[in-house]
Motif scaffolding. Structure first.
Motif, mmCIF file in Angstrom:
data_model
loop_
_atom_site.group_PDB
_atom_site.id
_atom_site.type_symbol
_atom_site.label_atom_id
_atom_site.label_comp_id
_atom_site.label_asym_id
_atom_site.label_seq_id
_atom_site.Cartn_x
_atom_site.Cartn_y
_atom_site.Cartn_z
ATOM 1 N N ILE A 297 1.079 -1.491 0.194
ATOM 2 C CA ILE A 297 0.067 0.107 0.083
ATOM 3 C C ILE A 297 1.028 1.044 0.096
ATOM 4 N N ARG A 298 2.192 1.203 0.901
ATOM 5 C CA ARG A 298 2.938 2.295 0.633
ATOM 6 C C ARG A 298 3.387 2.422 -0.217
ATOM 7 N N ASN A 299 3.928 1.267 -0.938
ATOM 8 C CA ASN A 299 5.107 1.569 -2.081
ATOM 9 C C ASN A 299 3.667 2.160 -3.326
ATOM 10 N N LEU A 300 2.204 1.844 -3.082
ATOM 11 C CA LEU A 300 1.491 2.506 -4.460
ATOM 12 C C LEU A 300 1.277 3.851 -4.322
ATOM 13 N N THR A 301 0.876 4.491 -2.437
ATOM 14 C CA THR A 301 0.386 5.238 -2.524
ATOM 15 C C THR A 301 1.950 6.379 -3.120
ATOM 16 N N TRP A 302 2.855 5.709 -2.798
ATOM 17 C CA TRP A 302 4.016 7.264 -2.973
ATOM 18 C C TRP A 302 4.180 7.127 -5.107
ATOM 19 N N SER A 303 3.798 5.869 -5.292
ATOM 20 C CA SER A 303 3.837 5.677 -6.751
ATOM 21 C C SER A 303 2.879 7.163 -7.377
ATOM 22 N N PHE A 304 1.915 6.743 -7.212
ATOM 23 C CA PHE A 304 0.827 7.560 -7.382
ATOM 24 C C PHE A 304 1.009 8.805 -7.224
ATOM 25 N N ALA A 305 1.416 9.481 -5.787
ATOM 26 C CA ALA A 305 2.215 10.217 -5.440
ATOM 27 C C ALA A 305 2.242 11.009 -6.518
ATOM 28 N N ILE A 306 4.212 10.368 -6.768
ATOM 29 C CA ILE A 306 5.185 10.418 -7.524
ATOM 30 C C ILE A 306 4.076 10.562 -9.090
ATOM 31 N N LEU A 307 3.847 10.111 -9.745
ATOM 32 C CA LEU A 307 3.670 10.248 -11.064
ATOM 33 C C LEU A 307 2.488 11.593 -11.431
ATOM 34 N N GLY A 308 1.588 11.771 -10.143
ATOM 35 C CA GLY A 308 0.696 12.956 -10.060
ATOM 36 C C GLY A 308 1.761 14.534 -10.131
ATOM 37 N N ILE A 309 2.600 14.090 -9.387
ATOM 38 C CA ILE A 309 3.778 15.604 -9.689
ATOM 39 C C ILE A 309 4.334 15.399 -10.925
ATOM 40 N N ILE A 310 4.759 14.567 -11.501
ATOM 41 C CA ILE A 310 5.627 14.490 -12.330
ATOM 42 C C ILE A 310 3.987 14.859 -13.774
ATOM 43 N N ILE A 311 3.239 14.761 -13.882
ATOM 44 C CA ILE A 311 1.662 15.081 -14.676
ATOM 45 C C ILE A 311 1.951 16.238 -14.158
ATOM 46 N N SER A 312 1.609 16.813 -13.148
ATOM 47 C CA SER A 312 1.336 18.173 -12.353
ATOM 48 C C SER A 312 2.725 19.054 -13.056
ATOM 49 N N SER A 313 4.082 19.436 -12.946
ATOM 50 C CA SER A 313 5.282 19.761 -13.207
ATOM 51 C C SER A 313 4.666 19.617 -14.530
ATOM 52 N N TRP A 314 4.695 18.857 -15.708
ATOM 53 C CA TRP A 314 4.080 19.341 -17.289
ATOM 54 C C TRP A 314 3.604 20.161 -17.625
ATOM 55 N N LEU A 315 2.173 19.931 -16.810
ATOM 56 C CA LEU A 315 1.161 20.774 -16.785
ATOM 57 C C LEU A 315 1.486 22.543 -16.689
ATOM 58 N N ALA A 316 2.105 22.370 -15.283
ATOM 59 C CA ALA A 316 2.853 23.515 -15.067
ATOM 60 C C ALA A 316 3.354 24.605 -16.280
ATOM 61 N N TYR A 317 4.767 23.477 -16.316
ATOM 62 C CA TYR A 317 5.335 24.139 -17.904
ATOM 63 C C TYR A 317 4.542 24.700 -18.420
ATOM 64 N N PHE A 318 3.995 23.582 -19.055
ATOM 65 C CA PHE A 318 2.747 24.070 -20.441
ATOM 66 C C PHE A 318 2.090 24.728 -20.486
ATOM 67 N N LEU A 319 1.431 25.523 -18.735
ATOM 68 C CA LEU A 319 0.485 26.281 -18.928
ATOM 69 C C LEU A 319 1.367 27.036 -19.017
ATOM 70 N N SER A 320 2.414 27.811 -18.130
ATOM 71 C CA SER A 320 3.236 29.032 -17.633
ATOM 72 C C SER A 320 3.390 29.632 -19.148
ATOM 73 N N LYS A 321 4.116 28.227 -19.534
ATOM 74 C CA LYS A 321 4.460 28.362 -21.671
ATOM 75 C C LYS A 321 3.212 28.768 -22.076
ATOM 76 N N THR A 322 2.189 28.606 -22.322
ATOM 77 C CA THR A 322 0.964 29.659 -23.166
ATOM 78 C C THR A 322 1.025 30.958 -22.083
ATOM 79 N N VAL A 323 0.870 30.986 -21.019
ATOM 80 C CA VAL A 323 0.319 32.541 -20.135
ATOM 81 C C VAL A 323 1.375 33.667 -20.594
ATOM 82 N N THR A 324 3.055 32.733 -19.958
ATOM 83 C CA THR A 324 3.825 33.768 -20.218
ATOM 84 C C THR A 324 4.427 34.181 -21.786
#
Length: 591
Positions: A297-324
């Motif tokens: 359960i611990r490994n799955l939880t942190w795997s999903f958390a890391i995956l969410g952060i990676i996706i968020s980082s990509w979206l953050a870069y894409f959105l910031s590039k679109t805005v800036t």
């Protein structure tokens, strides 16, 4: 740290903010989920352990009841009654027959049972019968004041349980529990001896095994006082009292589980109490072993958390590039405009907020370009002409030369007062002629003001008193030339000129921080509300004297300082007027 972050460019700040705002909730959710599932699993494992202990306790109860039934059977057995009533001095042959009879009885009662127990019959007539090969020394003599003998005598035939710890040297087996009865003659109730059944620790271990093994926990069987009857896997503390902080809670309760400290390790303690005997079975399971079960359960939880952060980082870069990106293009156009190219334009791709901003920015550039083209030169010429018109409304050269002629004529005729007036007026004219600078030191303008006051003192005689105070540090401050005279002239002509009694005129100039404050105050006629409103609204006024007036002074100050000055008039009819103005304190090195 915050200042450094705020100084970063917009794209970096957007990426950082989006990642942080995504990381915090994802991490908190993962941590909460893991802790919640861990707690649920801990409770589930503890409840399962409690059920296991109940089963073990049931098996122990069945075993204890069987031993008590065996003890009762032997207590009531007629053959034992008969043998223990015999003469202790009977023949060896008869004693041997009695021994064989008792051994057959032992074989009968123990033949079907695979118990690790020993039976001892200690007769008052000296007979000793036992199911083992050797008789322990403590059963060789009846010691009525010792342990199981004392309890059995007090129970008077009822079954008793005695917990103790001993090791059989011959077989190295641990006797941990003894069931005892005092034997009586059923006819006469005379004591015949004692029946003792020793239970070995291995017999109890077999019962634990039938209840199933769970994790690597520590198991205890305790009596009602907390003494350890049996233990596994650690056997070294059998026979001692369990001296831990959690013992009172276990003794007072019937069953349950809670967290406890065991050998400097956080553990989950589970316990259950047997209804018949009052014995308590206790298990201690390290929490770390339970948490190891949650590794998936611990490994799955942190795997999903890391995956969410990676996706968020990509979206953050894409959105910031679109805005800036559009903003950076607008900034590039602005830098071009700063260099003087007002033809630069930005072509937006989308009709979003930045697109609207870009179109309005383009419109603004067009309007600014047109306004500069149409009005720049005209406004500059207008400003210069206004300043010059305010500083000289008559031809000063002609007037100054004429005054010099009048002065010499007055001296030749001995008219000293007229000469003084002419000199003062000449100094005023000289001052207005020689100034090539827009700003002058305050002390120069004060000299010109004193010349003006000399003229007014002669003109009005003793009609008013003049008080002049100037801070030393204020004298080097730069102000527009000919600024003070119109303010004082306005106070005299509009306030003090028509006053019947003697009036007062106060001129105070002070430095406040980096500002120069000028106050001109009189106790004359004051200004009526209608006139004051017209002054504040900057409507034309018919001015006496030179005709410069307060409105022209205000306009002139605005041309020099823009909006970086304050202007205030306090007045009350027939009581006086207080005019104050605060200017930036420019000095020669900064002017």
């Amino acid at each position: 740290m915050i200042r450094r972050f705020l100084s970063l460019n917009l794209r970096t700040k957007l990426i950082a903010l989006i990642i942080v705002t995504a990381f915090i909730p994802v991490s908190l959710l993962g941590l909460f989920s893991y802790n919640y599932v861990t707690k649920l699993m801990q409770e589930e494992i503890s409840e399962g352990e409690l059920e296991r202990l109940k089963q073990v306790n049931n098996n122990l109860t069945y075993f204890i009841n069987d031993v008590e039934q065996l003890s009762l059977f032997l207590y009531k057995n007629g053959e034992i009654q008969e043998i223990l009533n015999k003469d202790p001095y009977r023949s060896p042959e008869e004693k041997d027959e009695d021994l064989q009879q008792i051994e057959r009885l032992f074989d009968t009662v123990m033949g079907a049972k695979n118990w690790d127990v020993s039976i001892y019959i200690i007769g008052a007539n000296g007979d000793r019968y036992f199911s083992t090969q050797h008789l322990p020394p403590h059963y060789n003599h009846i010691r009525e004041n010792w342990g199981a003998f004392r309890k059995a005598q007090a129970a008077d035939g009822k079954n008793i349980w005695d917990t103790h710890y001993s090791i059989r040297p011959e077989e190295m087996q641990e006797v941990v529990l003894t069931s005892g009865r005092m034997l009586h003659d059923h006819s006469t109730q005379e004591p015949l001896g004692y029946l003792m059944i020793d239970i070995y620790e291995s017999a109890l271990s077999d019962i634990y095994a039938t209840g199933g093994k769970h994790l690597n926990d520590q198991l205890f069987l305790l009596d009602e006082q907390g003494y350890i009857i049996s233990s596994q896997p650690n056997k070294e503390i059998v026979g001692t009292r369990l001296s831990y902080d959690f013992l009172p809670r276990v003794i007072q309760g019937d069953q349950g589980f809670f967290e406890a400290e065991w050998e400097s390790q956080a553990s989950v303690l589970t316990y259950d109490t047997a209804e018949d005997t009052g014995f308590k079975i206790v298990s201690l399971t390290p929490i770390g072993l339970i948490h190891e079960k949650n590794s998936l359960i611990r490994n799955l939880t942190w795997s999903f958390a890391i995956l969410g952060i990676i996706i968020s980082s990509w979206l953050a870069y894409f959105l910031s590039k679109t805005v800036t990106d559009p903003l950076y293009k607008v900034m590039k156009v602005m830098r071009t405009v700063e260099k003087g190219d007002l033809t630069a334009r930005f072509a937006p791709k989308y009709n979003d907020d930045i697109g609207i901003f870009a179109r309005r920015f383009n419109q603004m550039l067009g309007r600014v370009s047109n306004l500069i083209q149409e009005n720049y030169e005209k406004k500059i010429r207008l400003k210069e002409s206004e300043i010059k018109a305010l500083q000289a409304q008559i031809n000063p050269h002609f007037l100054y030369n004429t005054l010099e002629t009048v002065n010499w004529m007055a001296r030749l005729n001995g008219a000293k007062e007229i000469s003084k007036l002419v000199v003062s007026l000449g100094e005023i004219m000289r001052y207005s002629i020689k100034r090539g600078d827009d700003l002058v030191p305050l002390e120069e303008d004060i000299k010109q003001l004193k010349n003006y006051l000399n003229i007014q003192e002669v003109r009005y005689r003793d009609q008013f008193n003049i008080h002049l105070h100037v801070d030393e540090e204020a004298k080097k401050a730069l102000i527009p030339s000919l600024l003070l005279q119109p303010l004082v002239e306005n106070a005299i002509s509009h306030g003090l000129e028509g006053k019947v009694e003697k009036g007062n005129l106060s001129i105070t100039i002070t430095m406040i921080s980096n500002s120069l404050k000028i106050i001109v105050e009189d106790d004359g006629a004051g200004i009526d509300s209608k006139t004051l409103d017209r002054i504040n609204l900057e409507k034309p006024l018919q001015s006496k004297g030179t005709g410069i007036g307060l409105q022209n002074v205000k306009r002139r100050v605005f041309l020099y300082y823009g909006n970086d000055f304050t202007w205030h008039i306090e007045t009350k009819e027939n009581e006086g007027t207080k005019f104050s103005i605060t200017l930036p304190a420019y000095r020669e090195e900064s002017a």
